[in-house]
Scaffold this motif. Structure first.
Motif, PDB file in Angstrom:
ATOM      1  N   SER A 122       6.258  -5.912   2.032  1.00  0.00           N
ATOM      2  CA  SER A 122       5.883  -6.053   3.443  1.00  0.00           C
ATOM      3  C   SER A 122       6.123  -4.698   4.117  1.00  0.00           C
ATOM      4  O   SER A 122       6.816  -3.828   3.564  1.00  0.00           O
ATOM      5  N   GLU A 123       5.566  -4.546   5.328  1.00  0.00           N
ATOM      6  CA  GLU A 123       5.823  -3.301   6.071  1.00  0.00           C
ATOM      7  C   GLU A 123       7.314  -3.130   6.349  1.00  0.00           C
ATOM      8  O   GLU A 123       7.843  -2.022   6.283  1.00  0.00           O
ATOM      9  N   ALA A 124       7.977  -4.244   6.632  1.00  0.00           N
ATOM     10  CA  ALA A 124       9.415  -4.172   6.921  1.00  0.00           C
ATOM     11  C   ALA A 124      10.178  -3.678   5.687  1.00  0.00           C
ATOM     12  O   ALA A 124      11.137  -2.893   5.815  1.00  0.00           O
ATOM     13  N   GLU A 125       9.758  -4.106   4.519  1.00  0.00           N
ATOM     14  CA  GLU A 125      10.441  -3.657   3.296  1.00  0.00           C
ATOM     15  C   GLU A 125      10.212  -2.167   3.059  1.00  0.00           C
ATOM     16  O   GLU A 125      11.112  -1.458   2.597  1.00  0.00           O
ATOM     17  N   VAL A 126       9.010  -1.687   3.367  1.00  0.00           N
ATOM     18  CA  VAL A 126       8.734  -0.250   3.210  1.00  0.00           C
ATOM     19  C   VAL A 126       9.574   0.553   4.196  1.00  0.00           C
ATOM     20  O   VAL A 126      10.188   1.564   3.833  1.00  0.00           O
ATOM     21  N   ARG A 127       9.612   0.111   5.434  1.00  0.00           N
ATOM     22  CA  ARG A 127      10.461   0.799   6.437  1.00  0.00           C
ATOM     23  C   ARG A 127      11.895   0.877   5.951  1.00  0.00           C
ATOM     24  O   ARG A 127      12.556   1.910   6.067  1.00  0.00           O
TER      25      ARG A 127
ATOM     26  N   MET B  54       1.631   1.549   2.405  1.00  0.00           N
ATOM     27  CA  MET B  54       0.960   0.246   2.294  1.00  0.00           C
ATOM     28  C   MET B  54      -0.381   0.399   1.574  1.00  0.00           C
ATOM     29  O   MET B  54      -0.778  -0.462   0.781  1.00  0.00           O
ATOM     30  N   ARG B  55      -1.076   1.499   1.825  1.00  0.00           N
ATOM     31  CA  ARG B  55      -2.346   1.759   1.132  1.00  0.00           C
ATOM     32  C   ARG B  55      -2.097   1.933  -0.369  1.00  0.00           C
ATOM     33  O   ARG B  55      -2.834   1.401  -1.203  1.00  0.00           O
TER      34      ARG B  55
END
Ligand code: FES
Length: 163
Positions: free
Chosen positions: A122-127, A148-149
């Motif tokens: 998820s975006e939160a996990e990447v952050r 994400m890409r």
């Protein structure tokens, strides 16, 4: 004369007659001319010097040559080639996720190691994964989009079948 210390860098074995406490980043930049890893804080805090060590993101400013002995080190130069970029490298270019570019080495290698372990984040996990990689230009939105890409390119979401 210093005892030889052997390690593999970007798939090639090397042996160095250097003090065992030499920081790995000095060996990579000064002895192998691999300038992907950048010297930022020198304290393990900014992430600019990140490399992969046996596939795990590691900060080469606080890792000694002795610690890297016998390990497989990958730098930004070993991730992809100009002809065949790694998906994370390609995504950073597509999203134009750089201003000064100093943090990119660490961002790309940290993201690469993270995506290996978490292929559909998820975006939160990447952050969360990149929270200890500092970018002073403020390119965080583009970096997030790039990761994400890359995630979608490496592990496309499953196609939902019709009911
Ligand atoms: Fe290694 Fe900052 S230069 S973490």
């Amino acid at each position: 004369m210093a005892e030889l210390v052997a390690l593999t860098v970007n798939g090639t074995e090397h042996a160095f007659a250097l003090p065992r406490e030499t920081p790995l980043i000095y060996v990579l930049r000064n002895d192998l001319a691999l300038n992907g890893p950048k010297y930022g804080c020198g304290l393990g805090e900014c992430g600019a010097c990140t490399v992969l060590m046996d596939g795990v993101a590691a900060r080469s400013c606080v890792i000694t040559l002795a610690t890297a002995e016998g390990r497989a080190v990958t730098t930004l130069e070993g991730l992809g080639t100009l002809e065949a970029l790694h998906p994370v490298q390609a995504a950073f270019i597509t999203e134009q996720a750089a201003q000064c570019g100093y943090c990119l080495n660490g961002m790309i290698l940290t993201a690469t190691a993270f995506l290996t372990q978490h292929p559909r984040p998820s975006e939160a996990e990447v952050r969360n994964a990149l929270r200890y990689n500092l970018c002073r230009c403020g390119t965080h939105v583009e970096i997030l989009r790039a990761v994400m890409r890359a995630a979608a390119a490496i592990a496309p979401p499953p196609v939902e079948s019709a009911p």
